[in-house]
Design a protein around this motif. Structure first.
Motif, PDB file in Angstrom:
ATOM      1  N   GLU A 102       0.932  -1.055   0.262  1.00  0.00           N
ATOM      2  CA  GLU A 102      -0.360   0.178   0.202  1.00  0.00           C
ATOM      3  C   GLU A 102       1.096   1.632  -0.454  1.00  0.00           C
ATOM      4  O   GLU A 102       0.153   2.299  -0.036  1.00  0.00           O
ATOM      5  CB  GLU A 102      -1.030  -0.201   1.419  1.00  0.00           C
ATOM      6  CG  GLU A 102      -2.216  -1.388   1.501  1.00  0.00           C
ATOM      7  CD  GLU A 102      -2.827  -0.817   0.486  1.00  0.00           C
ATOM      8  OE1 GLU A 102      -2.962   0.089  -0.353  1.00  0.00           O
ATOM      9  OE2 GLU A 102      -3.908  -1.749  -0.513  1.00  0.00           O
ATOM     10  N   MET A 103       2.442   1.251   0.737  1.00  0.00           N
ATOM     11  CA  MET A 103       3.287   2.046   0.523  1.00  0.00           C
ATOM     12  C   MET A 103       3.657   2.341  -0.916  1.00  0.00           C
ATOM     13  O   MET A 103       4.355   3.426  -0.881  1.00  0.00           O
ATOM     14  CB  MET A 103       4.194   1.976   2.227  1.00  0.00           C
ATOM     15  CG  MET A 103       2.978   2.549   3.340  1.00  0.00           C
ATOM     16  SD  MET A 103       4.461   1.611   4.676  1.00  0.00           S
ATOM     17  CE  MET A 103       5.309   3.186   4.752  1.00  0.00           C
ATOM     18  N   THR A 104       3.253   1.631  -1.862  1.00  0.00           N
ATOM     19  CA  THR A 104       3.795   1.579  -2.975  1.00  0.00           C
ATOM     20  C   THR A 104       5.788   1.294  -2.738  1.00  0.00           C
ATOM     21  O   THR A 104       6.706   1.921  -3.773  1.00  0.00           O
ATOM     22  CB  THR A 104       3.920   2.277  -4.474  1.00  0.00           C
ATOM     23  OG1 THR A 104       4.545   3.467  -3.050  1.00  0.00           O
ATOM     24  CG2 THR A 104       2.321   2.952  -3.782  1.00  0.00           C
ATOM     25  N   ARG A 105       6.000   0.591  -2.009  1.00  0.00           N
ATOM     26  CA  ARG A 105       7.024  -0.324  -1.368  1.00  0.00           C
ATOM     27  C   ARG A 105       7.268  -1.878  -2.250  1.00  0.00           C
ATOM     28  O   ARG A 105       8.131  -2.139  -1.113  1.00  0.00           O
ATOM     29  CB  ARG A 105       7.673   0.241   0.281  1.00  0.00           C
ATOM     30  CG  ARG A 105       8.199   1.498   0.350  1.00  0.00           C
ATOM     31  CD  ARG A 105       7.347   2.485   2.056  1.00  0.00           C
ATOM     32  NE  ARG A 105       8.649   1.661   2.961  1.00  0.00           N
ATOM     33  CZ  ARG A 105       9.183   1.544   3.922  1.00  0.00           C
ATOM     34  NH1 ARG A 105       8.616   2.118   4.092  1.00  0.00           N
ATOM     35  NH2 ARG A 105      10.495   0.898   4.405  1.00  0.00           N
ATOM     36  N   THR A 106       7.467  -1.358  -3.186  1.00  0.00           N
ATOM     37  CA  THR A 106       7.425  -2.724  -3.951  1.00  0.00           C
ATOM     38  C   THR A 106       8.387  -4.107  -3.492  1.00  0.00           C
ATOM     39  O   THR A 106       8.321  -4.798  -3.375  1.00  0.00           O
ATOM     40  CB  THR A 106       7.054  -1.870  -5.329  1.00  0.00           C
ATOM     41  OG1 THR A 106       6.219  -1.617  -5.949  1.00  0.00           O
ATOM     42  CG2 THR A 106       6.989  -3.490  -5.915  1.00  0.00           C
ATOM     43  N   GLN A 107       9.833  -3.522  -3.643  1.00  0.00           N
ATOM     44  CA  GLN A 107      10.701  -4.170  -3.945  1.00  0.00           C
ATOM     45  C   GLN A 107      10.920  -4.939  -1.653  1.00  0.00           C
ATOM     46  O   GLN A 107      11.173  -6.362  -1.421  1.00  0.00           O
ATOM     47  CB  GLN A 107      11.412  -3.580  -3.422  1.00  0.00           C
ATOM     48  CG  GLN A 107      12.888  -4.495  -4.051  1.00  0.00           C
ATOM     49  CD  GLN A 107      13.268  -5.915  -4.917  1.00  0.00           C
ATOM     50  OE1 GLN A 107      12.896  -5.780  -6.374  1.00  0.00           O
ATOM     51  NE2 GLN A 107      13.307  -7.366  -4.585  1.00  0.00           N
ATOM     52  N   GLU A 108      10.723  -4.540  -1.043  1.00  0.00           N
ATOM     53  CA  GLU A 108      10.503  -4.500   0.379  1.00  0.00           C
ATOM     54  C   GLU A 108       9.016  -5.196   0.693  1.00  0.00           C
ATOM     55  O   GLU A 108       9.388  -6.133   1.248  1.00  0.00           O
ATOM     56  CB  GLU A 108      10.186  -3.153   1.072  1.00  0.00           C
ATOM     57  CG  GLU A 108      11.683  -2.554   1.493  1.00  0.00           C
ATOM     58  CD  GLU A 108      11.200  -0.723   2.053  1.00  0.00           C
ATOM     59  OE1 GLU A 108      11.374  -0.645   3.140  1.00  0.00           O
ATOM     60  OE2 GLU A 108      10.775  -0.287   1.673  1.00  0.00           O
ATOM     61  N   ALA A 109       8.255  -4.721  -0.521  1.00  0.00           N
ATOM     62  CA  ALA A 109       6.977  -5.838   0.104  1.00  0.00           C
ATOM     63  C   ALA A 109       7.108  -7.417  -0.562  1.00  0.00           C
ATOM     64  O   ALA A 109       6.239  -8.310   0.148  1.00  0.00           O
ATOM     65  CB  ALA A 109       5.559  -5.612  -0.768  1.00  0.00           C
ATOM     66  N   LEU A 110       8.420  -7.504  -2.117  1.00  0.00           N
ATOM     67  CA  LEU A 110       8.382  -8.920  -2.128  1.00  0.00           C
ATOM     68  C   LEU A 110       8.522  -9.775  -1.278  1.00  0.00           C
ATOM     69  O   LEU A 110       9.210 -10.209  -1.022  1.00  0.00           O
ATOM     70  CB  LEU A 110       8.526  -8.231  -3.532  1.00  0.00           C
ATOM     71  CG  LEU A 110       9.446  -9.373  -4.151  1.00  0.00           C
ATOM     72  CD1 LEU A 110       8.211 -10.477  -4.702  1.00  0.00           C
ATOM     73  CD2 LEU A 110      10.183  -9.265  -5.381  1.00  0.00           C
ATOM     74  N   GLU A 132       1.369 -10.552  -8.179  1.00  0.00           N
ATOM     75  CA  GLU A 132       1.360  -9.348  -7.589  1.00  0.00           C
ATOM     76  C   GLU A 132       2.565  -8.340  -7.241  1.00  0.00           C
ATOM     77  O   GLU A 132       2.858  -7.497  -8.496  1.00  0.00           O
ATOM     78  CB  GLU A 132       0.453  -9.181  -6.248  1.00  0.00           C
ATOM     79  CG  GLU A 132      -0.373  -7.394  -6.651  1.00  0.00           C
ATOM     80  CD  GLU A 132      -1.331  -7.469  -5.511  1.00  0.00           C
ATOM     81  OE1 GLU A 132      -1.475  -5.692  -6.033  1.00  0.00           O
ATOM     82  OE2 GLU A 132      -0.976  -7.791  -4.528  1.00  0.00           O
ATOM     83  N   MET A 133       3.683  -8.016  -6.809  1.00  0.00           N
ATOM     84  CA  MET A 133       4.519  -8.015  -6.337  1.00  0.00           C
ATOM     85  C   MET A 133       5.691  -7.916  -8.026  1.00  0.00           C
ATOM     86  O   MET A 133       6.110  -6.501  -8.836  1.00  0.00           O
ATOM     87  CB  MET A 133       5.871  -7.644  -5.525  1.00  0.00           C
ATOM     88  CG  MET A 133       4.079  -7.630  -4.476  1.00  0.00           C
ATOM     89  SD  MET A 133       4.052  -5.421  -3.941  1.00  0.00           S
ATOM     90  CE  MET A 133       2.616  -5.988  -4.125  1.00  0.00           C
ATOM     91  N   LEU A 134       5.640  -8.662  -8.550  1.00  0.00           N
ATOM     92  CA  LEU A 134       6.906  -9.620  -9.542  1.00  0.00           C
ATOM     93  C   LEU A 134       6.206  -8.849 -10.900  1.00  0.00           C
ATOM     94  O   LEU A 134       6.125  -7.858 -11.851  1.00  0.00           O
ATOM     95  CB  LEU A 134       6.062 -10.546  -9.596  1.00  0.00           C
ATOM     96  CG  LEU A 134       7.720 -11.750  -8.336  1.00  0.00           C
ATOM     97  CD1 LEU A 134       7.479 -13.567  -7.969  1.00  0.00           C
ATOM     98  CD2 LEU A 134       9.149 -11.028  -8.795  1.00  0.00           C
ATOM     99  N   GLN A 135       4.493  -8.859 -11.005  1.00  0.00           N
ATOM    100  CA  GLN A 135       4.265  -7.973 -11.907  1.00  0.00           C
ATOM    101  C   GLN A 135       4.176  -6.579 -11.999  1.00  0.00           C
ATOM    102  O   GLN A 135       4.233  -6.097 -12.800  1.00  0.00           O
ATOM    103  CB  GLN A 135       2.304  -8.247 -11.882  1.00  0.00           C
ATOM    104  CG  GLN A 135       1.518  -8.524 -12.548  1.00  0.00           C
ATOM    105  CD  GLN A 135       0.126  -8.410 -12.743  1.00  0.00           C
ATOM    106  OE1 GLN A 135       0.045  -9.632 -12.071  1.00  0.00           O
ATOM    107  NE2 GLN A 135      -0.932  -8.167 -13.648  1.00  0.00           N
ATOM    108  N   GLN A 136       3.673  -5.667 -11.078  1.00  0.00           N
ATOM    109  CA  GLN A 136       4.145  -4.755 -10.725  1.00  0.00           C
ATOM    110  C   GLN A 136       5.755  -4.300 -11.135  1.00  0.00           C
ATOM    111  O   GLN A 136       5.855  -3.486 -11.432  1.00  0.00           O
ATOM    112  CB  GLN A 136       3.827  -4.097  -8.955  1.00  0.00           C
ATOM    113  CG  GLN A 136       2.839  -4.615  -8.842  1.00  0.00           C
ATOM    114  CD  GLN A 136       1.982  -3.064  -7.141  1.00  0.00           C
ATOM    115  OE1 GLN A 136       3.097  -2.808  -6.970  1.00  0.00           O
ATOM    116  NE2 GLN A 136       0.905  -4.151  -7.329  1.00  0.00           N
ATOM    117  N   LEU A 137       6.467  -4.871 -11.055  1.00  0.00           N
ATOM    118  CA  LEU A 137       7.841  -5.051 -11.287  1.00  0.00           C
ATOM    119  C   LEU A 137       8.291  -4.967 -12.938  1.00  0.00           C
ATOM    120  O   LEU A 137       9.328  -5.661 -12.823  1.00  0.00           O
ATOM    121  CB  LEU A 137       9.035  -5.693 -10.568  1.00  0.00           C
ATOM    122  CG  LEU A 137       8.990  -4.978  -8.599  1.00  0.00           C
ATOM    123  CD1 LEU A 137       9.618  -6.401  -8.414  1.00  0.00           C
ATOM    124  CD2 LEU A 137       9.793  -3.214  -8.525  1.00  0.00           C
TER     125      LEU A 137
END
Length: 393
Positions: A102-110, A132-137
């Motif tokens: 939700e904080m758009t910290r995608t790599q940390e979420a992954l 989902e995170m890999l898709q965003q990346l």
């Protein structure tokens, strides 16, 4: 010896009382979370932490409640504290990952979802979230592998089927996307948006009757303007213009200020030869959105079909003159925006190729005229194409 025994018993009683209080507060907090009372649940978790400051579960549950309230920073603090106390807590890694997402910290979420997978590789949810995170990346192949693993573990994991379909759709693999939605709807037929997406895929495949059936399923679950609009557009494709008008009417009850709905309704009326009604719909669309070029084009085309263009263009009514100016301005702006760049490129290409070939003053004039002619021919062909497109609508 007797006093030591009494002291030990007193400590045991205090520990028991504290344990019972903590257990009661945890149970109470869970019930409050289930009923959606997140603030009250947080109060319970904080009472637990007053009694047991190093209770990893209470920190995790506090973070979860804060996440439900959208308080991302505070939730992250709680999840981090929980992990300091108990690093191998699956629920905490999952909650932390959702907050970071939700904080758009995608790599940390992954990273958090990867940790959750290390602890529970047999669960489908962390696979979905990792995908989902890999898709965003933009790592689509790896994301697809995650979704495939999720549905392998749990065929009813509808979010995995949904996201899998989305990747296929973006890759223009419509049949594969449709297959994912078929499987999704088999397990969860009660989500209207999925039936709408299913209908959109069938529409792309020109399976219009099946698409209408999917939109009907969506509307049986929820009446939404977009569903009615999609149904109406598909009904127009199969020549059911009266039914399409009825669907536009339902959509307009929900979204009366949407100019695209008035435009679509006008197209259906025009197909039925009801030109006056169609023109009125296009004018309503332009009233709501004056720069709506498609409505202006449809209106002018309909005026030609109804043999009313001359009367419209040479009207002395000030209001009509204002409408004429707006329509012509829309058409001109569309030509400048969509056709002028190509016309310029064609003209310059022809001019310089001929100029370099001849290289003398007389032929320079010829090359200029030829360039203008080529650009004009392109413009005429393009306008004829626009005319045919409008006629087919």
């Amino acid at each position: 010896y007797q006093s030591l025994t009494l002291l030990f018993c007193e400590c045991m009683r205090e520990d028991h009382d504290r344990f019972m209080a903590v257990s009661s507060l945890l149970n109470q907090g869970h019930e409050l979370m289930k009923s959606g009372e997140s603030n009250a649940a947080i109060a319970c978790w904080e009472q637990v932490l007053d009694l047991e400051p190093e209770c990893a579960e209470a920190w995790q549950l506090r973070g979860e409640s804060l996440r439900q309230l959208g308080q991302w920073e505070a939730a992250l603090v709680s999840f981090n504290r929980s992990l300091e106390l108990e690093p191998e807590r699956y629920e905490t890694w999952m909650g932390r990952g959702l907050v970071l997402k939700e904080m758009t910290r995608t790599q940390e979420a992954l990273t958090s979802f990867n940790e959750a997978l290390q602890l529970a590789p047999e669960r489908s949810q962390p696979w979905v979230r990792r995908g989902e995170m890999l898709q965003q990346l933009h790592r689509y192949r790896k994301a697809m592998e995650c979704y495939d693993r999720a549905v392998e573990l749990n065929p009813m994991e509808v979010e995995a089927w949904r996201r899998r379909a989305g990747i296929f759709w973006n890759l223009n693999r419509v049949e594969a996307a449709l297959d994912s939605y078929d499987r999704l709807l088999k397990h969860n037929p009660d989500y209207a948006e999925d039936w709408n997406s299913h209908g959109n895929l069938l529409y792309c495949l020109q399976r219009f009757e099946a698409a209408i059936a999917s939109y009907d399923q969506a509307l049986a679950l929820k009446s939404e303007a977009q569903f009615w609009t999609n149904r109406a557009a598909t009904l127009r494709k199969v020549g059911q213009d009266e039914a399409a008008i009825a669907s536009y009417d339902e959509a307009l009850k929900l979204e009366p200020t949407d100019p695209k709905l008035w435009h679509g309704r006008g197209l259906a009326l025009r197909k039925l030869g009801r030109f006056e009604g169609a023109i009125a719909q296009f004018e309503k669309a332009l009233q709501l959105r004056p720069d709506f070029m498609s409505a202006s084009r449809s209106k002018l085309f309909t005026l030609i079909k109804a043999k009313q263009l001359n009367r419209y263009l040479f009207s002395r009514n000030p209001i009509e003159k204002e409408k004429i100016w707006n329509d012509l301005q829309n058409i001109f702006n569309a030509i400048v925006r969509t056709k002028l760049p190509t016309i310029v490129v064609i003209a310059l290409s022809v001019f310089f190729s001929l100029h370099n070939f001849y290289g003398i003053a007389f032929y320079e004039i010829v090359s200029r005229l030829t360039a203008i002619g080529a650009a004009s021919i392109f413009l005429i062909i393009s306008l004829i194409g626009d005319w045919n497109d409008e006629a087919n609508r």
